[in-house]
Structures are given as structure tokens and as C-alpha cells.
Design a protein around this motif. Structure first.
Motif, mmCIF file in Angstrom:
data_model
loop_
_atom_site.group_PDB
_atom_site.id
_atom_site.type_symbol
_atom_site.label_atom_id
_atom_site.label_comp_id
_atom_site.label_asym_id
_atom_site.label_seq_id
_atom_site.Cartn_x
_atom_site.Cartn_y
_atom_site.Cartn_z
ATOM 1 N N GLY A 1 7.610 12.341 -0.919
ATOM 2 C CA GLY A 1 8.294 11.056 -1.073
ATOM 3 C C GLY A 1 7.322 9.890 -1.080
ATOM 4 N N HIS A 2 7.880 8.680 -0.979
ATOM 5 C CA HIS A 2 7.083 7.458 -1.050
ATOM 6 C C HIS A 2 6.328 7.188 0.239
ATOM 7 C CE1 HIS A 2 8.886 6.865 -4.750
ATOM 8 N NE2 HIS A 2 9.625 5.784 -4.557
ATOM 9 N N ALA A 3 5.299 6.370 0.124
ATOM 10 C CA ALA A 3 4.619 5.822 1.293
ATOM 11 C C ALA A 3 4.210 4.418 0.914
ATOM 12 C CB ALA A 3 3.402 6.666 1.647
ATOM 13 N N LYS A 4 4.405 3.464 1.800
ATOM 14 C CA LYS A 4 4.075 2.070 1.480
ATOM 15 C C LYS A 4 3.866 1.288 2.767
ATOM 16 C CE LYS A 4 5.927 -2.077 -0.709
ATOM 17 N NZ LYS A 4 7.079 -2.707 -1.358
ATOM 18 N N SER A 5 2.642 0.818 2.971
ATOM 19 C CA SER A 5 2.361 0.007 4.154
ATOM 20 C C SER A 5 1.415 -1.122 3.777
ATOM 21 C CB SER A 5 1.709 0.851 5.261
ATOM 22 O OG SER A 5 2.531 1.934 5.627
ATOM 23 N N ALA A 6 1.538 -2.240 4.496
ATOM 24 C CA ALA A 6 0.652 -3.390 4.268
ATOM 25 C C ALA A 6 -0.390 -3.454 5.379
ATOM 26 C CB ALA A 6 1.471 -4.680 4.252
ATOM 27 N N LEU B 1 -8.293 4.156 12.511
ATOM 28 C CA LEU B 1 -6.842 4.036 12.508
ATOM 29 C C LEU B 1 -6.543 2.545 12.484
ATOM 30 C CD1 LEU B 1 -4.788 6.443 12.794
ATOM 31 C CD2 LEU B 1 -4.353 5.577 15.094
ATOM 32 N N LEU B 2 -5.696 2.114 11.558
ATOM 33 C CA LEU B 2 -5.426 0.676 11.435
ATOM 34 C C LEU B 2 -3.918 0.438 11.465
ATOM 35 C CD1 LEU B 2 -6.445 -2.219 10.890
ATOM 36 C CD2 LEU B 2 -6.334 -1.699 8.447
ATOM 37 N N ALA B 3 -3.480 -0.417 12.391
ATOM 38 C CA ALA B 3 -2.053 -0.731 12.512
ATOM 39 C C ALA B 3 -1.571 -1.438 11.249
ATOM 40 C CB ALA B 3 -1.828 -1.624 13.732
ATOM 41 N N PRO B 4 -0.339 -1.149 10.811
ATOM 42 C CA PRO B 4 0.176 -1.818 9.613
ATOM 43 C C PRO B 4 0.570 -3.256 9.945
ATOM 44 C CG PRO B 4 1.888 -0.469 10.570
ATOM 45 C CD PRO B 4 0.658 -0.231 11.396
ATOM 46 N N ARG B 5 0.671 -4.050 8.903
ATOM 47 C CA ARG B 5 1.141 -5.419 9.033
ATOM 48 C C ARG B 5 2.609 -5.382 8.684
ATOM 49 N NH1 ARG B 5 -2.040 -10.564 6.468
ATOM 50 N NH2 ARG B 5 -0.092 -11.099 5.434
ATOM 51 N N LEU C 1 -0.925 -0.625 0.447
ATOM 52 C CA LEU C 1 -1.347 0.686 -0.052
ATOM 53 C C LEU C 1 -0.088 1.523 -0.251
ATOM 54 C CD1 LEU C 1 -4.449 1.420 2.249
ATOM 55 C CD2 LEU C 1 -4.363 0.197 0.069
ATOM 56 N N LYS C 2 0.060 2.080 -1.455
ATOM 57 C CA LYS C 2 1.295 2.785 -1.806
ATOM 58 C C LYS C 2 0.988 4.131 -2.434
ATOM 59 C CE LYS C 2 3.536 0.036 -4.716
ATOM 60 N NZ LYS C 2 4.596 -0.710 -5.452
ATOM 61 N N VAL C 3 1.845 5.115 -2.147
ATOM 62 C CA VAL C 3 1.821 6.353 -2.925
ATOM 63 C C VAL C 3 3.204 6.511 -3.523
ATOM 64 C CG1 VAL C 3 1.655 8.869 -2.830
ATOM 65 C CG2 VAL C 3 0.036 7.465 -1.553
ATOM 66 N N GLU C 4 3.279 6.605 -4.852
ATOM 67 C CA GLU C 4 4.572 6.878 -5.491
ATOM 68 C C GLU C 4 4.337 7.560 -6.830
ATOM 69 O OE1 GLU C 4 6.349 2.910 -5.682
ATOM 70 O OE2 GLU C 4 5.563 2.636 -7.701
ATOM 71 N N ASP C 5 5.187 8.501 -7.186
ATOM 72 C CA ASP C 5 5.082 9.221 -8.464
ATOM 73 C C ASP C 5 3.673 9.766 -8.694
ATOM 74 O OD1 ASP C 5 7.657 8.268 -8.779
ATOM 75 O OD2 ASP C 5 7.003 6.534 -9.964
ATOM 76 N N ASN C 6 3.095 10.343 -7.651
ATOM 77 C CA ASN C 6 1.750 10.907 -7.778
ATOM 78 C C ASN C 6 0.679 9.896 -8.161
ATOM 79 O OD1 ASN C 6 1.446 13.538 -6.930
ATOM 80 N ND2 ASN C 6 2.670 14.297 -8.660
ATOM 81 N N LYS C 7 0.948 8.625 -7.858
ATOM 82 C CA LYS C 7 -0.065 7.589 -8.073
ATOM 83 C C LYS C 7 -0.411 6.951 -6.734
ATOM 84 C CE LYS C 7 2.323 5.413 -11.225
ATOM 85 N NZ LYS C 7 2.812 4.544 -12.318
ATOM 86 N N PHE C 8 -1.667 6.566 -6.588
ATOM 87 C CA PHE C 8 -2.075 5.791 -5.422
ATOM 88 C C PHE C 8 -2.308 4.362 -5.901
ATOM 89 C CE2 PHE C 8 -5.772 4.226 -2.818
ATOM 90 C CZ PHE C 8 -5.008 3.893 -1.709
#
Lengths: 247, 247, 247
Positions: free
Chosen positions: B192-197, B240-244, B156-163
Motif C-alpha cells: 500500500g501507500h506510504a507518505k510522511s513529511a 531515525l527521524l520523527a515525521p512532521r 517522501l512517498k511510495v505509491e504505485d511502485n514509485k518513490f
């Protein structure tokens, strides 16, 4: 014998229900219509089916015919009924087959080989029941399905002008109550209490064809067989189920 | 404790969802309503459930009660809810049971044996998230199901105002993009960015109850736990879910 | 190559049907649209697919492209189509992938790895048929499903301006007749009789995508291959099926 029913799809529900309990059946067709009566293989339940002549859109018969049916094969054929299909049952005595014809935008004909069985001599016993309950069929069916979550038997009770469906499991219990405030209860007549336990699997088989809008009539006593009646697609179905006597 | 909810069928979805992740739960009922919080057996996901008093049509309580529930049994009972059934939850302290009552054209009562477990002391950690996304729940759910065709994890990523929801399989890939032109995206706030698996199986469990019209709120960071919130049948669900973390 | 179809859900039915018969297919995209032709692994059935350029909402191409598709993977992806999803097929020659994009409230993109197969050289044989029947596709499909209850083959016949679907089982038989009185029969042209037997499993695969309102065209002869045509979601499907010659 040639008999036409307006809705093949409705009659399918009749066959579905009867096939839950019986493997084969001998239909008797005469000038009054079509009837059948049989006990299930374990002799716990009696099924009686009656389609009066007036239920047919068209009905032709000469004398009386016995028509032995493999219900599993008949059920599979009836499951091919589509909405708006008309159903024609036609006895072909020469080929010893029952033609099952669906008529709609075309004409689809199944020929079902007849079984060499004869009509049972069983009569529906005449029993006086202390309690008679009429209620919406789907409410009864759902209460039985509820009970099925909890155990494999169910107690049907009439007391204080209430009809009660209840069961107890190892951990959890269930009860459904239908009293004068319940819109599902249509009428209740009783002389004193009535309370009997029944095998749920049989009961669920018996109510299989019931859908919203159908009304069931229950005749109950204490440790007495249940008599259950309802109408489906022009057919009158009556079931008798032996009670489960606790040790 | 006696609590009435207008729609048993809606509450069924809450129980279905929670039962995907937990085997048992301890509900705490007090004058504010009913709450519960627990971690899944493998300690990867935290589930928090909150039904404020106002969500109930009727609510009676004295003091605070802890109600230990076997979620598998509760789920099976709730699956018997019919549309238009009202739901009454009634604590029977004497018998140590929770009565689960469906009221409609009749009254069907299940009595569920309580478990002897106590409420967890876990708190929902307070985390500052760099990105918060609100979007239509079914669009999110479908994107997760899409990803499930391809792999067992999802980014799941957020970048440049896109999900963005994306994953890569051995041969085939998948990505779903929600930007300001997507009617499914309601709002996106990010620094800024957000990115987690994340593990897809857990995510799919968490969104199980979501249907058309529901809105989900996602709190995201980089290699941070996901916080996922939505409301269902008067209940507020928070996961709440821990990232991989990839090696 | 970039091609847009208005309804992903409709095209899903095309892929579902073709994937019943073939494992893989090589699409040829050129300025006329997209076509494909292949025989099934056992060489009993020939499938021909044609999507004319006009069926696309939007279509861009340079030269001619061959696109090798794993139909099982493509089918799984197409099964993720939701109603109102638009479908975009986009060839990524650099990555050697076909992008399968669903556009609706968001944008979901699957990238499908291409297979290194080349287009078959098979031509649709030009055969003169003594009989041509047009009828409602769902009536034909239902008659085949009826026959499937009874046996694993079916005889398709044209005689006396009637189209007949029939089969015989060990015990039971089936026949469906469509004549000028049947609203399902649209037209029938014949020079003399036509009668051929076919494997039911193949026929059922071929009609899989048919739904209410679709029209099928059947070309029949005696012990001749069947040609079956219908349109689905902007695609023209033609099938050729070898007859079953009885010993």
C-alpha cells in the motif's frame, strides 16, 4: 632590465609567499640576477629572495637597478597569471614603472608604479646550527596546519635522530614525528638536542608557496632563530624567524 | 583500545555526518567493535553508529570502554586527514585522552581530551514499515538539495511502485520521481501507500557523508518516523527521524 | 510547448549569463524556436537570446507562447543541473507554470510560477561597424578580468590590425594586445581605427558564460555601442552595450 621567466604561475607562488610577510620590497637587479632582503614590520622575521641569472629564460641588464615594489599590488597582478603564461619583468625607468607582462596566446601588460624605497642593508646573519633537517615540504606544511588547530605556537625539536613538530592546547595536544622510517624525512644531521618554539602564524606564512614535491631545509638550535630554505619557481627563498622564548 | 582504519579520509565523512546532528557522543568499544547511539538535542532524530570489528585493519581491546567525545573538536581533527592517511584511534586511559593518529609519510598524533559522559540507554525501536526503498545515495541527496531550494520540509512517498520526493513553496514546487525506469532506484517493496513529511534540515544533515556509489535504504510509512541506513568507510549509520505532522 | 535540450548544464550557463544583466525576461516560443530580447534596468545594455529549433533534441509547440520568467528563481533552479542531466522545459498553461525537468538516473521536476510580463518590442538596431574582431572567448574574458584589477572601465581598440584591450588606473595601467601573432586572435577586419570605452562591470556580466573553446565576435567603432556575439549550449547570445563617453 628585462627578465623573462618560463612560468608566471610558479613565480606567482614566490610573490604570494613574500607578500604574506612583507608589505613592500626593494628588488636589486644586477648581472648576477635579482635579489632582495627585508625584515617584516614587527622585526620577527627576515626574508631573503634570490633569483640567479640562470633561472631566467632571458635576462638583460645594464649596471645595477633598485626596484621598489608594493607587494600587495604586485601580488594581485601576479594572481592573474594563467598556466602556460610566460612572465616578462621589464623596468621602464622613464615612466618609473615595472612592466609585468604575461605572454601566451596574446600579450597582457600591467604597468606597476614603483615605490621610492631603497634596498635594506640587512645581512643574513651567519649562525652555526646544531641540527639540520631536510624533509618534504608538504609534510612539514601539513604538520604546521595540524598544530594550528590546537594552538598559536609550535615547538620544533630534533632528538634521537627524529624531527618533531609539537604543540599543546588548553584541552588537546598535537605532535608529528619524522624518523628514519618516515618517507617524508630526507636527512637529519645533529649534534645533540635542538628545541625552539615559534609563532605559528609566521611559520604558516613562510611555507605558503610550498607544494607537493618541494623540499625544505630547516636549521635548528635550542632557543635559536629558525632558518628555513626552499626553492620555488627558480627562486631561492630563505627565512629567518626569531624563537618565542617562554617566560 | 587501539583501532586502525585503512582510510582516515573515509572515516572523516562518518564523523562529519554525525557531528551535523550531535554535539557529543559516547562511543562503546568492546570485542565486537565500536558502537554509539544518541538522540539530537531537540529529540527529533536518533543516530546509531556501528563499526564492526572486521571493518578495522587492526583492533585491540580489553573488556568494554566508554569513550566520551566532543564531536566538534573530533570533526576539526578528522578534517586534517589527507588521502592515503591511515587512522589509528588509541585510548590513553591514564591521561584520559583519545589519541587520533594519522600515519602516512610521517606520523601525526592529536590527543583529544575525553568528556565525562555515559552511553545512552536508548534503543533503536523495532517498527514494522509498509514500504522499503533502496536507491543510489547521491540521487536521493540531490533530490533533497533540490527540495531545499523550494521549502524547508519534504514529503517522501511510495505509491504505485514509485518513490517520490516532493515539496511545495509559496510560488514554486518540486518533485522527483524514481520508478522502475530510473537507474537510481535499486528496489522498492511496499504494501500500500506510504507518505510522511520531514524537516529538510535534518534530512540534509543525515545524508551529508553520502557520495557517488553509496546506496541508501529508506523505511517509510504514513506519518511514521523515517529510518535511513547506509554504510560509510566501514561504519554502518542508521538514522531515525520523527515525521512532521501537519496541523 | 515542450522543449528538450541535451545538456542542462550547458543551458545553465546561458541562464547564468542573462541573469547577470536582467531581472526578468519574456521568452517567445514559436515554431522557429525560442527567442527573447530585453534591455537591462538602466538601459545601458541590450540582451538578445535565440535558441533555434534545431538546437533542441525535441521540440513541440502549438502557435506562439509568451513565457514570463523570474530570472533569479530560474537561475537558482538551473544551478541544480548535474552533468549528464537532460533538460526539459514544459509550459503548463493551466497552472501558469513552467516545468523545468532534469532527467538522468531519475526525474526531478521544478514548477516555476510565470510572471505576467509581455515581450519587449525592442529591435536589435542595424548598425554598420568599421571593425569586426573574432577571438577566443576565454582570452577576451581574461583580459577583461585583468583590466578589472586596475579600473572600472575598459577601452576596446582596433588599430594597425591589432585588437587592444586597455585601461588606466590611478597608479597602475593595463593593456592586452592581440595581433596576427597571437593564437587567440582568429580574424580582424577593419576600415580605419575604432576606439570606444565601456563599463567593465557590464562587459564582465556579458562574458560570464564563456569557457575555453568558445569564440566571440566583437563589432566595434569609435564611440559606438559594442556588439558582442557568442554561442553557448545551443543558444546564440547577442549583447549591445552603450559606450562610455568621456567628458
Amino acid at each position: 632590465m628585462r627578465a623573462t621567466l618560463e612560468s608566471a604561475k610558479e613565480f606567482k607562488k614566490v610573490v604570494d609567499t613574500v607578500a604574506q610577510i612583507l608589505d613592500e620590497i626593494c628588488l636589486i637587479a644586477n648581472e648576477d640576477g635579482i635579489t632582495a632582503r627585508a625584515m617584516d614590520p614587527s622585526h620577527v622575521a627576515l626574508v631573503s629572495l634570490e633569483i640567479p641569472r640562470l633561472s631566467f629564460e632571458d635576462y638583460e641588464i645594464e649596471g645595477e637597478k633598485e626596484i621598489g615594489i608594493d607587494l600587495e599590488a604586485f601580488k594581485k597582478i601576479m594572481n592573474r597569471a594563467k598556466s602556460k603564461d610566460k612572465l616578462i619583468l621589464e623596468l621602464d625607468e622613464e615612466k618609473n614603472k615595472l612592466n609585468v607582462i604575461f605572454e601566451n596566446s596574446g600579450r597582457r601588460k600591467f604597468s606597476l608604479a614603483l615605490l621610492d624605497i631603497s634596498a635594506s642593508e640587512i645581512k643574513m646573519p651567519e649562525i652555526e646550527y646544531p641540527a639540520v633537517v631536510m624533509l618534504k615540504g608538504d609534510a612539514f606544511k601539513e604538520a604546521l596546519k595540524d598544530a594550528d588547530l590546537i594552538s598559536d605556537y609550535v615547538i620544533l625539536k630534533v632528538e634521537d635522530n627524529k624531527f618533531i613538530v609539537e604543540t599543546k592546547g588548553e584541552l588537546n595536544d598535537f605532535s608529528a614525528e619524522f624518523d628514519e622510517d618516515s618517507s617524508a624525512l630526507i636527512s637529519i644531521e645533529s649534534q645533540g638536542h635542538a628545541k625552539s618554539a615559534f609563532n605559528l602564524e609566521y611559520l604558516l606564512d613562510m611555507v605558503k608557496g610550498i607544494k607537493a614535491g618541494d623540499i625544505v631545509k630547516l636549521y635548528l638550535g635550542t632557543d635559536m632563530p629558525l632558518k628555513l630554505e626552499y626553492s620555488l619557481g627558480g627562486a631561492n627563498l630563505t627565512f629567518l624567524l626569531a624563537p618565542r622564548i617562554e617566560g
